[in-house]
Design a protein around this motif. Sequence first.
Motif, short mmCIF file in Angstrom:
data_model
loop_
_atom_site.label_atom_id
_atom_site.label_comp_id
_atom_site.label_asym_id
_atom_site.label_seq_id
_atom_site.Cartn_x
_atom_site.Cartn_y
_atom_site.Cartn_z
N ILE A 1 0.86 -1.19 0.00
CA ILE A 1 0.00 0.00 0.00
C ILE A 1 0.90 1.24 0.00
O ILE A 1 1.78 1.36 0.84
N ALA B 1 1.65 5.51 -0.15
CA ALA B 1 1.13 6.79 0.36
C ALA B 1 1.56 7.95 -0.53
O ALA B 1 2.66 7.94 -1.07
N GLU C 1 -1.26 10.01 4.61
CA GLU C 1 -1.56 8.67 4.11
C GLU C 1 -0.61 7.63 4.67
O GLU C 1 -1.00 6.49 4.93
N ASN D 1 -2.16 4.58 6.54
CA ASN D 1 -1.95 3.24 5.98
C ASN D 1 -1.39 2.27 7.00
O ASN D 1 -1.75 1.09 7.02
N THR E 1 3.74 -1.05 3.97
CA THR E 1 3.22 0.27 3.66
C THR E 1 4.39 1.11 3.18
O THR E 1 5.43 1.17 3.83
N TYR F 1 -10.57 6.08 1.76
CA TYR F 1 -9.55 5.43 0.93
C TYR F 1 -10.16 4.31 0.10
O TYR F 1 -11.10 3.65 0.54
N ARG G 1 -3.07 3.25 -5.05
CA ARG G 1 -2.73 3.15 -3.61
C ARG G 1 -2.32 1.73 -3.27
O ARG G 1 -1.31 1.50 -2.61
#
Lengths: 397, 194
Positions: A133, A135, A140, A144, A163, A249, A294
């Motif tokens: 994921i 950002a 974010e 996340n 992340t 999101y 994302r």
Amino acid sequence: MSSRLSGNEAVAYAMKQINPDVMGAFPITPSTEIPEYFAAYVANGEVNTEYVAVESEHSSMSVCIAAQAAGARAVSATSSCGLALMYELLYVAASCRLPITLACVNRALSGPININHDYSDSMGARDSGWIQIYAENNQEAYDNIIMAMPIGETPSVRLPVMTCMDGFITSHAVENIELLETDAVRKFIGEYNPEHYLLKKENPLAVGPYDVSAYYMEHKVQEAEAMKAAKSRILEVAAEFEKISGRRYGLFEEYRMEDAQLALVLIGSTAGTAKAAIDKLREDGVKAGLVKIRVFRPFPGEELARALAGTKAVAVMDKSEGFSANGGPLFAETCSALYNLKERPYLINIVYGLGGRDVRTEDIEKVFGRLADIAVTGETHPAYTHMGQRSREEETV
Amino acid sequence: MASNDMVEIRWHGRGGQGAKMACLLLADVAGLEGKFVQGFPEYGPERMGAPITAYNRISEKRCTIHSNIYYPDYVVVVDETLLDSVDVTGGLKEGGAIIINTPSSPQEMRPRLQGWTGKVCTIDARSISEEILGRNLPNTPMLAAAVKVSGVLETGRFLTNIEESFKHKFADKPQLIEGNMTTLKKSMEEVQLG
């Protein structure tokens, strides 16, 4: 709670709020600050995490694997060559179905040695079985990492989560941020009660033994099914997160895509710069839009195809090279996602920003200029180019 | 590409002088006042003494642009020797200003600025910091000068808010707060506007 934090501070603070059982820690620029800040939380007694300082990233991920297999929540942070040194263990973590959380602060891989941002590190690990994921900014990055455990730990998924945020651009930039209350974070992530773990005396088990050919493939298919299941879980967790944060999101963010004819597909902080460029182009009547990816793993192929179905020309912008001689990794994914559409937009690939090469709104406007030409002429050649090459007399965007 | 209500500042310093810290502190204090802020460094090879650049965007609306700043409103030069090797006035907006750490006057500095015709401000950050803090720590005086010259924050409120920020930052070294506050106030008085 409003504050101002860098991306690294934000992630370290989120980890403090989460209060994981174990951190495997080894420093590497630009993620070093995360274990550094976290070490202070440990020293000050603000968390009761077992902080295991090791001698390499191979070991920090091994610590996480052992801890998570024992039934604990484990976290780590790394960048670039640090992630590369974890490579073997990334696959072990995923195939053992251990929902470890790793903050990857993206940085170019050596060589030539470079400390700045691109995605060559995490893109190299894209097929390791980790959820990825990405950002756009510090907010974010913070959000996340709070969503990572509820995604990874759910029984239908049970996969580790990486992340990612842009090294320096996000990790070292202080910006405004809205933080959640610690109680709300702890309630959101809940207790970790895995069904199976090493130290469960009612059901002792071995983790990571040799898998014979008669069963190996079944296990890999289960892992693949888990990655498919992650998609809906990511959306469920996002919906829950919106309730406590007010921030929404999805698998990707669509920016001014409702009637867009020309669109970009890209990842990370460049999305913010592209949004500013798109706003300006829209004032001039250009129907420009953006899809910011994302979630890269699992890849939202069907959803992306729907989002791009109405466009005429699309530039996929890759901030890692890939050396396929056929375009970067995001381009390859986007191409295959669009293949089954009856009417596809023209598609080009632009590799940009390697090793921290800055990208400006003017650069984005040039890309849209080329897309406007393609929409009229249908001429996509050359379909795979590199932005801003100083050795070329005439730059092709 | 900044909107009209945005102030963009570019800092030039050398690794170890605290230009990045001053930049991040300005972002923090401006954020505390309710502004939208960005404060970020740009590094070359990591080593003490190498030229580094840092950037601030301060605005009423959130800025989503994450590129470096090419057309700053203000330039802060924390190390005078950079004038010989870095194009510090590059892209500096006409109505803007350059603020230099030097014992020289603005008139003396102007010929070294590649034909820059706009406002030149100087401050002897080295002497001020050596006198009050006992060491050459030019970033605190330069931060004060940047706030004073740019007017991006009201100076009285800036001083109140930065004291809060210092209390947090120097929680384990409270003896540093008073000296830094005195340095800021003296620097605001001593910066020469040319």
